[in-house]
Design an enzyme around this catalytic site. Structure first.
Site, PDB file in Angstrom:
ATOM      1  N   LYS A  29      17.832  32.650  11.104  1.00 42.61           N
ATOM      2  CA  LYS A  29      18.911  34.032  11.252  1.00 42.61           C
ATOM      3  C   LYS A  29      18.276  35.164  11.234  1.00 42.61           C
ATOM      4  CE  LYS A  29      19.016  34.422   5.971  1.00 42.61           C
ATOM      5  NZ  LYS A  29      18.008  35.366   6.395  1.00 42.61           N
ATOM      6  N   THR A  30      16.478  35.206  10.401  1.00 40.91           N
ATOM      7  CA  THR A  30      16.289  36.739  10.778  1.00 40.91           C
ATOM      8  C   THR A  30      15.764  36.474  12.305  1.00 40.91           C
ATOM      9  OG1 THR A  30      15.496  35.691   8.737  1.00 40.91           O
ATOM     10  CG2 THR A  30      14.021  38.208  10.242  1.00 40.91           C
ATOM     11  N   ASP A 213      22.095  41.725   6.066  1.00 39.06           N
ATOM     12  CA  ASP A 213      20.938  40.157   5.716  1.00 39.06           C
ATOM     13  C   ASP A 213      21.983  40.105   4.684  1.00 39.06           C
ATOM     14  OD1 ASP A 213      19.612  38.023   5.623  1.00 39.06           O
ATOM     15  OD2 ASP A 213      17.840  38.700   5.790  1.00 39.06           O
ATOM     16  N   GLU A 214      21.851  38.644   4.550  1.00 38.96           N
ATOM     17  CA  GLU A 214      21.970  37.945   2.961  1.00 38.96           C
ATOM     18  C   GLU A 214      23.650  38.480   2.510  1.00 38.96           C
ATOM     19  OE1 GLU A 214      21.065  35.691   2.044  1.00 38.96           O
ATOM     20  OE2 GLU A 214      18.643  35.834   2.302  1.00 38.96           O
ATOM     21  N   ARG A 592      14.561  23.623   0.782  1.00 42.21           N
ATOM     22  CA  ARG A 592      12.746  24.491   0.175  1.00 42.21           C
ATOM     23  C   ARG A 592      11.726  23.961   1.450  1.00 42.21           C
ATOM     24  NH1 ARG A 592      14.850  28.620   1.587  1.00 42.21           N
ATOM     25  NH2 ARG A 592      16.857  27.623   1.431  1.00 42.21           N
TER      26      ARG A 592
END
Length: 659
Positions: A29-30, A213-214, A592
């Protein structure tokens, strides 16, 4: 856009209306946000100075700035805004401070300052829990975008009414001090934008395109700020993942993702489902778990990575046995795989679970970094220096005055300060201004008056210096002139501890930037926005942290411990029947892991000398059996694993003895 997959590319190219990008864990996404900024600038759809990218942490903002700098060459990105919601709110208030009823150089109160003011306003002898509870109720009202009057109007219980009345008194005090608190950095801009069309249009002209974002972590006030800035056209891209919404306890509202579709009927939705981080086995387990939550827009993560090893599930006697197994496995894998310690991460539901793990890691001499230790900005000498800086920037800041005048200690005790506060109130002026008045000093004991006069002289001198020297140099001068360094030296029993604390002040000076003589006001306010996550990153050490702190990170090997009912899911969630956020929390933990994942639980625990029988987490039943390997379920694999470890142990002994 070379290397973007089709959904990523579509998200970058959509610029003429509202867009929601549902970005699964590890889906890049970044990169999409960075590429979209580059596309907006290159296509001339929007100049950089009219683009604002909003993140939730300073660390994320810093990373995004660095990636944009690498992606966009020259000065094409000049004027681009990349910051947190709170930093954007601070910028807004610094530009339009007069409309907010603030004077230039206002202070930003941190949580300690806010708590101190509420404590002072509450009845004498109020317990710390009651003070924290009151502060949390006020914070909740602010995060809902409510003014004191609105909070009072919607109060439904005596407790809420009491909090609303306290909110009024607390806000009046902040106004007297020419200060705002952290929550005001969002609430005030929202209130001003919603109530002033001219201001609203001016800021929409200033910010032509928003990237958030987020977005699943926005609270109600932040969502209203987004709407006020985006306007009816909705020139924005919101990136979020409803499956990673784990901050409801601090006001986040995942329903804001659904609200976007109601407020913007033309909203386009693009899903990013290709994961670039995890093995497919880990993703299949994560997908199966999160499928038990209701979804408006379901996603199925997939990867072109190999399946990898099955997820190991350990049943342990108790938490000490669990910690020993985790430490031993990390110690073995680091040697066998030649893996750096930083490849390993241990995750838990609550920080109290870390103590027994630390002990086991220390016994095996495994280096570790525990997230959530004493934050840099919370260190005593750093907070002392900050109080001086805030007072230099804002003479009306009584909270800063009260700390600075006692850091270091001088002949100004509690009785003198109480009398000074009384005289200042009578004169309708802040305490630091009152301390400058000869008439006020004459009403105090001579020794205390002389000490105050000396303190005022130092502050006045430093305030003058602030416009001659750089902010970094000001911190160094302040440390000497205020007596802080001399006081630290007197407190320290050895040179090493003195140097450590002195180095903290030196590091603080390095946090400041800005031109020579720019004054500390804006920089002191900016510093209030920083969190401990921005400094003190772990090196080559095993990382230990709560599941909440793990969001956005990734590790080759991940251990999730304490998976018992009552811990994960948490006891309160079981009592309230609210398991959805606990399930999302485990989902975040599972995703993670890049290569291998361990889940462990204990059979029993000790409480006040009694043995308690524990039940494995009910979430184990929601994981696909084909992806899991339990201890004892595969005797052949277990035997091979034991033999491998025995051989590694024998090799280590041979190496130790030089054969």
């Amino acid at each position: 856009m070379h290397g973007l997959n089709p959904p990523q590319r579509a998200a970058v190219l959509h610029t003429d209306g509202p867009l929601l990008v549902l970005a699964g864990a590890g889906s890049g996404k970044t990169r999409v946000i960075v590429e979209k900024i580059a596309h907006l600038i290159a296509s001339r759809a929007m100049p950089a100075k009219r683009i604002a990218a909003i993140t939730f942490t300073n660390k994320s903002a810093k990373e995004m700035k660095e990636r944009v700098a690498k992606r966009i060459k020259g000065d094409a990105a000049e004027g681009l805004t990349v910051c947190t919601f709170h930093a954007l709110g601070l910028k807004f208030l610094q530009i339009d401070h007069a409309k907010a009823g603030l004077r230039r150089g206002f202070s930003v109160f941190d949580s300690d300052d806010s708590t101190a003011q509420i404590k002072d306003l509450m009845p004498p002898g109020s317990k710390p829990d009651a003070i924290d509870d009151m502060r949390n109720l006020i914070s909740r009202a602010k995060n809902a975008g409510l003014s004191p009057e609105e909070a009072l109007a919607v109060s439904k219980s005596p407790r809420e009414m009491e909090a609303a009345l306290m909110y009024q008194r607390y806000q009046a005090r902040l106004s007297t001090f020419n200060a705002v608190d952290f929550d005001d950095l969002i609430r005030l801009p929202v209130q001003m934008l919603e109530g002033d069309e001219t201001l609203r249009l001016a800021w929409r002209e200033r910010i032509g395109y928003l990237l958030v974002d987020e977005c699943q972590d926005t609270n109600d006030a932040q969502y209203r700020l987004l709407k006020a800035l985006a306007g009816e056209k909705g020139l924005f891209t919101c990136v979020g993942d409803d499956d990673q919404s784990i901050y409801a306890w601090r006001g986040a509202n995942p329903d804001n993702l659904l609200q976007l579709g109601k407020d913007y009927p033309s909203l386009q939705i693009i899903k990013l489902e290709q994961n670039y981080r995890c093995s497919n086995r880990v993703l299949r387990a994560a997908n199966a778990l999160i499928a038990h939550n209701p979804h408006e827009h379901p996603k199925t993560l997939w990867s072109d990575q190999p399946d990898g090893e099955r997820i190991r599930v350990w049943e342990c006697r108790d938490s000490a046995h669990e910690a020993e197994k985790v430490a031993a496995e990390i110690h073995f894998l680091a040697a066998a795989k030649q893996a750096p310690w930083s490849d390993f991460c241990i995750l838990f539901r609550g920080n109290f679970q870390s103590r027994v793990l630390e002990k086991s890691l220390q016994l095996l001499r495994v280096p570790y970094h525990l997230s959530g230790g004493t934050a840099f900005l919370e260190r005593g000498e750093v907070k002392d220096a900050l109080s001086w800086l805030r007072l230099i920037a804002n003479p009306d800041d009584d909270a800063a005055f009260l700390r600075a005048v006692q850091s270091p200690k001088r002949e100004v005790g509690a009785t003198t300060l109480a009398r000074l506060a009384e005289l200042a109130q009578q004169a309708h002026m802040p305490m630091s201004r009152a301390a400058e008045q000869i008439g006020v000093l004459k009403q105090l004991q001579p020794r205390a008056a002389n000490a105050l006069d000396g303190f005022v002289s130092i502050v006045r001198h430093l305030r003058g210096e602030a416009f001659k020297i750089s902010p970094a140099e000001l911190v160094r001068v302040l440390a000497e002139k205020s007596g802080l360094l001399a006081s630290i030296r007197a407190q320290c029993k050895d040179e090493a501890s003195f140097q450590r604390r002195k180095e903290n002040l030196e590091e603080l000076s390095e946090w400041f930037d800005g031109g020579k003589g720019s004054g500390p006001g804006e920089l002191a306010a900016q510093l209030a926005l920083l969190s401990h996550a921005d400094k003190g990153e772990a090196g080559n050490q095993v990382r230990m942290m709560s599941l909440h702190a793990a969001k956005g990170l990734e590790f080759r090997y991940v251990f999730i411990v304490g998976m018992e009912d009552g811990t994960l899911p948490h006891e309160m969630a079981l009592e309230e029947g609210s398991l959805e956020e606990e399930r999302r929390l485990l989902y975040v933990g599972i995703t993670r892991a890049k290569e291998q994942l361990w889940l462990s639980h204990s059979r029993e625990a000790s409480k006040w000398g009694d043995k308690l029988r524990l039940k494995p987490s009910r979430f184990f039943d929601e994981l696909p059996a084909a992806e899991i390997q339990r201890d004892g379920a595969d005797p052949v694999a277990d035997a091979a694993r034991k033999q491998e470890r025995a051989a590694a142990g024998f090799a280590a002994i041979k190496a130790l003895l030089g054969e």
